[in-house]
Design an enzyme around this catalytic site. Sequence first.
Site, PDB file in Angstrom:
ATOM      1  N   SER A   1       7.687  -3.849   4.134  1.00 45.12           N
ATOM      2  CA  SER A   1       7.170  -2.601   4.688  1.00 45.12           C
ATOM      3  C   SER A   1       6.255  -1.903   3.699  1.00 45.12           C
ATOM      4  CB  SER A   1       8.332  -1.662   5.051  1.00 45.12           C
ATOM      5  OG  SER A   1       9.192  -2.270   5.992  1.00 45.12           O
TER       6      SER A   1
ATOM      7  N   GLU B   1       4.650  -2.459   8.920  1.00 51.40           N
ATOM      8  CA  GLU B   1       5.684  -3.445   8.622  1.00 51.40           C
ATOM      9  C   GLU B   1       5.196  -4.813   9.044  1.00 51.40           C
ATOM     10  OE1 GLU B   1      10.518  -3.936   9.107  1.00 51.40           O
ATOM     11  OE2 GLU B   1       9.425  -2.481  10.324  1.00 51.40           O
TER      12      GLU B   1
ATOM     13  N   ASP C   1      -7.677 -14.398   3.885  1.00 53.87           N
ATOM     14  CA  ASP C   1      -7.140 -13.613   5.003  1.00 53.87           C
ATOM     15  C   ASP C   1      -8.063 -12.443   5.322  1.00 53.87           C
ATOM     16  OD1 ASP C   1      -5.327 -13.210   7.041  1.00 53.87           O
ATOM     17  OD2 ASP C   1      -3.906 -12.068   5.817  1.00 53.87           O
TER      18      ASP C   1
END
Length: 382
Positions: A57, A52, A170
Site C-alpha cells: 500500500s 494499493e 513498466d
Amino acid sequence: MGSSLSCCNSEKDDEGLYVGEGKNSSSPWRIFTYKELHVATNGFSEDYKLGEGGFGSVYWGKTSDGLQIAVKKLKSMNSKAEMEFAVEVEVLGRVRHKNLLGLRGYCAGNDQRLIVYDYMPNLSLLSHLHGQFAGEVQLDWKKRMKIALGSAEGLLYLHHEVTPHIIHRDIKASNVLLDSNFNPLVADFGFAKLIPEGVSHMTTRVKGTLGYLAPEYAMWGKVSESCDVYSFGILLLEIVTARKPIEKLPGGIKRTITEWAEPYITRGRFKDLVDPKLCGNFDENELVQTVNVAALCVQSEADKRPKMREVVALLKGEDLNPKGGSMRIKSVKYGEDLMALDQESDDEGNGYEDESSVYGVFGALDTQKMKDPYYKGYGDRR
C-alpha cells in the site's frame, strides 16, 4: 543490496539519518525511522491510503517539518518483494532528473521495507485520462504535450545519460505522476533493469502491464531499450486519444489501442484520434507530429523503432527522418493466452476499473479527507 539496506527500526532515534543529495530538490534523501513514518501517516491509517497493489500500500503523510510525502509500504518480505525493493532503491539512488520521481528516503529494518517519495498533488496521468479527474478535463492540449515531452526526456536520461543504462519496463499512465504544475515525473522503478555497457538486450521473466508490452518482450521475454520505446508509443496514443491500451468491446472481445488507431493513421484521419473531451481545441501540427512519433515507436519490429534521443527531438519538431519514417503502423495482436491474463485482471479488480490499484505510487483517494497529524483538525494541504 536487499537486507544490507538495514537502516531503521521502531526503537531508533527519531531524527533519522541524512545520507545523500536530493533528486528533485535541494534537500538530501533520508534514512527514515519506522516511528517517523508511522507518525507521519497516522499509524498507516486507512484514511491516509492513496493506493494499493500487489506490492502493498501507499500512504499520504506529513513529516514533523511539514514535508508532504508518499510512503510505499511493502505487504510482505518474500524474496521477490525484497528484490524489487532493492532494485527500486538502487535505481532511485542513481537517477537525478526533473522528470523522474527521485528518492526522498527509505526505511529497511527488521521485517519492514518502506520507500518514501515526494507527494504529487495531481496524482497520475491515469487519474486524468481514465480516473477521478477525467470528467473535469484538467488536461488541455498544451498540458498533454508537456507531459508527453517531459516523460520522453525522463526516459532519454535513463537510456542514454545514466550509467549503467536503465530500462524501466513498466512505462504506463499510472506511473507518470503530475506535480502541482502538471509537470510529469516517471515513477515506480521496481521492475527496472540495469543494462551493462555493450549489452543490447537481455532475456528475462516478463513483468509489466499488458497493452503497453512490446511484442518481443510479451511473447519471448526479450527486453531492451526499445521495449520502453514501444510502451512510450502506447502512452503517446493514450495521451492523444484518452483511450485505454486495451478496451473491452461488447461480447467480451478485447481490442488494443493500436488496433483501433491503425486505420485512422493509415488514412491520415488524425483528427478522429483526438480525445473528444477536448472539443477540437488542439494544435493540428502537433497532433500530426505526435501521432507520427507514436506510430514509429509502436512498430512491431524492435530495430525499426527510434531511440529515445530521436523521440525527444521529433517531439520538439526536429526532422530527423528516423528509420521507418512511414505514417503506417502494423497493430500488435497479443496471443489469446495473454489476453486471457488481462481478462483475469479485469475480473479481479486489478485492471483499469479499480483505479486505486493501478495508480502506481498514488491512488484516487480524495486527500482533503485525510487528517493531518500535525494540525488540530483537517489541515490545508496546499
